[in-house]
Write an enzyme that holds these catalytic residues in place. Structure first.
Site, mmCIF file in Angstrom:
data_model
loop_
_atom_site.group_PDB
_atom_site.id
_atom_site.type_symbol
_atom_site.label_atom_id
_atom_site.label_comp_id
_atom_site.label_asym_id
_atom_site.label_seq_id
_atom_site.Cartn_x
_atom_site.Cartn_y
_atom_site.Cartn_z
ATOM 1 C CE LYS A 263 -9.910 3.132 5.893
ATOM 2 N NZ LYS A 263 -8.859 3.150 6.921
ATOM 3 C CD GLU B 244 0.889 4.221 3.495
ATOM 4 O OE1 GLU B 244 1.039 4.781 2.398
ATOM 5 O OE2 GLU B 244 -0.011 3.395 3.700
ATOM 6 C CE LYS C 123 -3.259 9.736 -1.446
ATOM 7 N NZ LYS C 123 -4.254 9.262 -0.507
HETATM 8 O O1 F6P Z 1 -1.484 6.907 -0.691
HETATM 9 C C1 F6P Z 1 -1.313 5.942 0.292
HETATM 10 C C2 F6P Z 1 -2.606 5.316 0.622
HETATM 11 O O2 F6P Z 1 -3.378 6.236 1.288
HETATM 12 C C3 F6P Z 1 -2.439 4.033 1.424
HETATM 13 O O3 F6P Z 1 -2.438 4.242 2.779
HETATM 14 C C4 F6P Z 1 -3.579 3.201 0.935
HETATM 15 O O4 F6P Z 1 -3.354 1.842 1.184
HETATM 16 C C5 F6P Z 1 -3.585 3.539 -0.524
HETATM 17 O O5 F6P Z 1 -3.291 4.916 -0.569
HETATM 18 C C6 F6P Z 1 -4.867 3.262 -1.255
HETATM 19 O O6 F6P Z 1 -5.938 3.925 -0.689
HETATM 20 P P1 F6P Z 1 -7.430 3.528 -1.050
HETATM 21 O O7 F6P Z 1 -7.627 2.117 -0.626
HETATM 22 O O8 F6P Z 1 -8.287 4.481 -0.286
HETATM 23 O O9 F6P Z 1 -7.585 3.685 -2.523
#
Ligand code: F6P
Length: 546
Positions: free
Chosen positions: A206, A353, A512
């Site tokens: 995303k 989550e 993170k």
């Molecule tokens: O670290 C958790 C998270 O933010 C989740 O909410 C999400 O599904 C996953 O990381 C992956 O995020 P992205 O699709 O932005 O790579």
């Protein structure tokens, strides 16, 4: 005291919980032979039996009052109509728009998102058909035989769980693989048997900033170009799904190869979008649409059914009852069908989550238990591993048992054995066996009095362990879509009742950020003085030892 605790239904439920803690489900069943009729909900393709919980009609009436007093229906309307109920991120929560059957416009910030969704579905369908029919060709003119989805969290768990669950429906047009871990062992293992000429990568993210996914994507690109000797081959072997097109393009992915995601879809609710591309490639677009249809049916049920017969609402109320009022701290997810082996991992993210938080949406500390920790395994495997704990530990773990009436891969004798265990376990967890019964049984087997005295306490099962049983007609795309959507809405309702902002995930950010700083230190062989002595020493040990 929070807003919730002053509600009349909340106070009443607290009193009822004290009373119920002294009761046994065996008595509730003995006193009421119609518990199943009263406490079950049947939909065309799935049945929920929640009668094996420490509830009676009075408990359910008060739980339903709680849903009314916390305005669950009003919040439901807000979600479906695109109000920005994800308050801390100021976003709408509209994963339901991804599977909506209506053509009616849904306007968000001046844009018709129905149109945006339809446009992506059309693009997905054309792409899926092209790949599956062998018209999408790799750099050397060969057709695509293998798909590798690179993504993590919501960009992995949903698609992979569904791919596994619906394996039976794959026609083998392509083979689908998943890479989520940044441990190189996974990507190396996945790529080892593959030929770069036939592989298509989907980079699903995303944000398109997730370090693990970006690292794996770059490794995959190197693997491809070191075989093709041509940077341009990336255009034939990489597509992306993201809400941040510019990030995908700067990684070298062609604009036309990028599928849209939107900030009004949460990662853990995104398998219905192009994040589900790997599912559609594996099963064909028609089956992917059936999955969406099943979810859409559950959306309609959630919107229209009275709260008392509303499956997701009841699932949420039972979870709140067991956790917040009766004090359970964890919940097991126990699917019996082999193909549902990733369901508990998927629900772990979806539930924990979403609701694993301890401040209300107004930022006040909550003074009640929120979501339990979710864990689980395939039921049969669990029976021979941790069910001992479920039956006899002094920690009560409510559990969802999920099974299906018809096996999609019938093998003589197997399904009856599977389902016999399925039914036996919830009965045993509920009824237990008391000392008198144990002693009588041992005596009937001719055991000595000394032996009976020694062993009897160990064989007592107190029972009274709450379970829900979800019985699916069979595992097919539509039914699975309905099941997943039921859990999604359960999570939403639970969040509303507990005043939790279910759609953000700030708790993953701290780690993170720190990891990014530490990575720089590891790469430059330095250690910042900011670290505590444990972390600094561990890093030092690591740097010295490698
Ligand atoms: O670290 C958790 C998270 O933010 C989740 O909410 C999400 O599904 C996953 O990381 C992956 O995020 P992205 O699709 O932005 O790579």
């Amino acid at each position: 005291m929070s807003d919730r605790q002053i509600l009349p239904s909340w106070k009443k439920l607290q009193q009822l919980a004290l009373d119920k803690k002294t009761q046994h489900m065996n008595t509730l069943f003995a006193n009421d032979g119609e518990r199943f009729e009263k406490f079950s909900i049947e939909l065309p393709n799935l049945l929920l039996d929640y009668s094996k919980n420490l509830i009676d009609c009075e408990t359910m009436d008060n739980l339903l009052n709680l849903a009314e007093e916390t305005e669950v229906c009003q919040w439901r309307t807000k979600m479906f109509t695109g109000e920005k109920i994800n308050r801390t991120e100021e976003r709408a929560v509209l994963h339901t728009a991804l599977r909506r059957k209506s053509d009616e416009a849904l306007i968000l910030d001046g844009e018709n998102i129905t149109e945006q969704v339809d446009k992506q579905l059309i693009k997905m369908e054309a792409f899926v058909n092209k790949v599956r029919q062998g018209h999408w060709l790799g750099y050397s003119g060969k057709r695509i035989t293998d798909i590798v989805n690179i993504g993590v969290g919501g960009s992995n768990l949903g698609p992979q769980m569904v791919t596994e669950a619906l394996k039976h429906y794959s026609d083998g047009a392509v083979n689908v693989h998943y890479v989520s871990n940044v441990d190189g062992a996974q990507i190396v293992e996945v790529l080892r048997p593959l030929d770069p000429q036939n592989v298509l990568f989907i980079v699903s993210s995303k944000t398109f900033t997730t370090t693990e996914t970006m690292t794996n994507a770059k490794t995959a690109m190197k693997w491809l170009t070191s075989a093709s000797f041509d940077e341009k081959s990336v255009a034939k072997h990489f597509v992306a799904v993201t809400a941040h097109k510019e990030n995908a393009m700067s990684l070298g992915i062609e604009a036309d190869n990028i599928f849209d995601m939107w900030d009004w879809v949460g990662g853990r609710f995104s398998l219905w979008s192009a994040i589900g591309l790997a599912i559609a490639l594996d099963l064909g677009f028609d089956k992917f649409k059936e999955l969406l249809d099943g979810a859409s049916d559950m959306d309609q049920h959630f919107i229209n059914a009275p709260l008392r017969n509303n499956m997701p609402v009841i699932m949420a109320l039972i979870s709140v009852w067991n956790t917040t009022f009766l004090g359970a701290r964890s919940q097991a997810i126990l699917p019996y069908d082999q193909t549902l082996h990733m369901l508990s991992a998927y629900l772990q993210q979806a539930e924990m989550e979403s609701n694993g938080k301890s401040v209300t949406w107004d930022g006040d500390e909550v003074d009640y238990a929120t979501v339990p920790s979710i864990w689980g395994e395939l039921g049969i495997n669990g029976q021979h591993a941790f069910y001992q704990y479920l039956h006899q530990s002094n920690n009560v773990v409510p559990a969802d048992f999920i099974g299906s009436v018809e096996s999609v891969t019938p093998v003589k004798g197997h399904h009856e054995t599977l389902m016999a265990n399925f039914f036996a376990q919830t009965q045993a967890l509920m009824a237990g066996v008391n000392e008198e019964q144990v002693r009588a049984d041992l005596k009937a087997k001719g055991r000595t009095a000394d032996y009976i005295d020694k062993v009897a306490p160990h064989k007592v099962h107190k029972g009274n362990r709450p379970t829900n049983t979800i019985l699916l007609k069979r595992i097919d795309p539509k039914t699975l879509g309905s099941l997943i959507a039921a859990y999604e809405h359960k999570i939403f309702v639970q969040g509303i009742i507990l005043q939790i902002c279910s759609f953000d995930q700030w708790g993953v950010e701290l780690g993170k950020g720190l990891a990014a700083e530490i990575q720089q230190e590891l790469e430059s062989n330095t250690i910042s003085s900011k670290h505590d002595c444990s972390t600094a020493s561990l890093m030092k040990f690591y740097q010295k030892a490698k």
